[in-house]
Design an enzyme around this catalytic site. Structure first.
Site, PDB file in Angstrom:
ATOM      1  N   ILE A  46     -25.939  16.975  11.939  1.00  0.00           N
ATOM      2  CA  ILE A  46     -26.604  17.507  10.796  1.00  0.00           C
ATOM      3  C   ILE A  46     -27.880  16.999  10.816  1.00  0.00           C
ATOM      4  CG2 ILE A  46     -26.343  17.654   8.294  1.00  0.00           C
ATOM      5  CD1 ILE A  46     -23.743  18.814   9.891  1.00  0.00           C
ATOM      6  N   TYR A  55     -20.122   2.091  14.638  1.00  0.00           N
ATOM      7  CA  TYR A  55     -20.198   3.178  14.141  1.00  0.00           C
ATOM      8  C   TYR A  55     -18.909   4.088  14.206  1.00  0.00           C
ATOM      9  CZ  TYR A  55     -21.774   7.726  11.845  1.00  0.00           C
ATOM     10  OH  TYR A  55     -21.932   8.929  11.085  1.00  0.00           O
TER      11      TYR A  55
END
Length: 252
Positions: A190, A157
């Site tokens: 988030i 990632y």
């Protein structure tokens, strides 16, 4: 007063939920017609229904952004239907698995790079080809704070998100004189389905994520979408090649 994006067309990938859905809805509120792309058909259809409820045209295209033929078809359908693509938010991405680098599964590594990095490249490849014909446009790629700093256990990632920052800068320089602006947003923590998967529904772990943010809470998809809208707007007309952290001060 008329919404600023009336007559414009926005394309959002990974728009079946989370940041992508919030971005699609933000474009719709600003008056743009919206093309929603995702592999999740049910979620994508829900997003276009929400866009249409805001009195704008919207269409859904199922698309795996790691597949060249599907991306080429996505752009062609968007242009055939709405005539143009003014804004593109290349947002589709996956987190992979949590594992130390020496133990990271090769097949998962390949899939993360294919979707997160190759997918952004393919989308830009075909978006830019059309934007050159129409005389300009604005592109926003979703990177991450993991594209600006390291993080343990998610090497694929991190690599993919750093790559997005690099390809964003390269594209911005290549097409700056063609009226095409290319920027990246770098969200912090988030509250999306991705965070829910990491925390596995543990409220204490979720609270730890929130406590780790200097601002003292998690961000919302809508706050990231607001940054996307600004970067696409004329208010950001002198902004290209930028990486905008939307992270509650985490990198500071």
């Amino acid at each position: 007063m008329e919404p600023p994006f009336i007559g414009k067309v926005a394309l959002v990938t990974g728009a079946a939920a989370g940041i992508g859905r919030a971005s699609a809805l933000a474009f719709a509120r600003e008056g743009a017609k919206v093309v929603v792309a995702d592999v999740n058909v049910e979620g994508g259809e829900e997003t276009i229904a929400l866009c249409r409820a805001l009195n704008t045209d919207a269409m859904f295209v199922r698309c795996d952004v790691s597949q060249r033929d599907e991306v080429e078809r996505l752009i062609a359908l968007a242009v055939d239907t709405f005539g143009r693509i003014d804004f593109a938010h290349n947002n589709a991405g996956i987190e992979g698995v949590q594992a130390m680098l020496a133990d990271y599964p090769e097949e998962v590594w390949d899939r993360v790079i294919e979707i997160n990095l190759k997918g952004v490249w393919l989308c830009m490849k075909y978006e830019i080809r059309h934007m050159l014909k129409q005389g300009g446009g604005a592109i926003v790629n979703t990177s991450s704070v993991a594209g600006l700093a390291g993080s343990r256990g998610v090497s694929a990632y991190v690599a993919s998100k750093h790559g997005i920052v690099g390809i964003t800068k390269a594209a911005a320089l290549e097409y700056a004189r063609n009226g095409i602006r290319v920027n990246a947003i770098c969200p912090g923590t988030i509250h999306t389905a991705m965070i829910d998967r990491f925390t596995q529904g543990d409220p204490q772990l979720l609270a730890q994520f929130a406590e780790g943010e200097p601002i003292g809470r998690l961000g919302s998809p809508e706050e990231v979408a607001n940054a996307v809208i600004w970067l696409c707007s004329d208010k950001a007309s002198f902004v290209t090649g930028a990486t905008l952290a939307v992270d509650g001060g985490r990198l500071a």
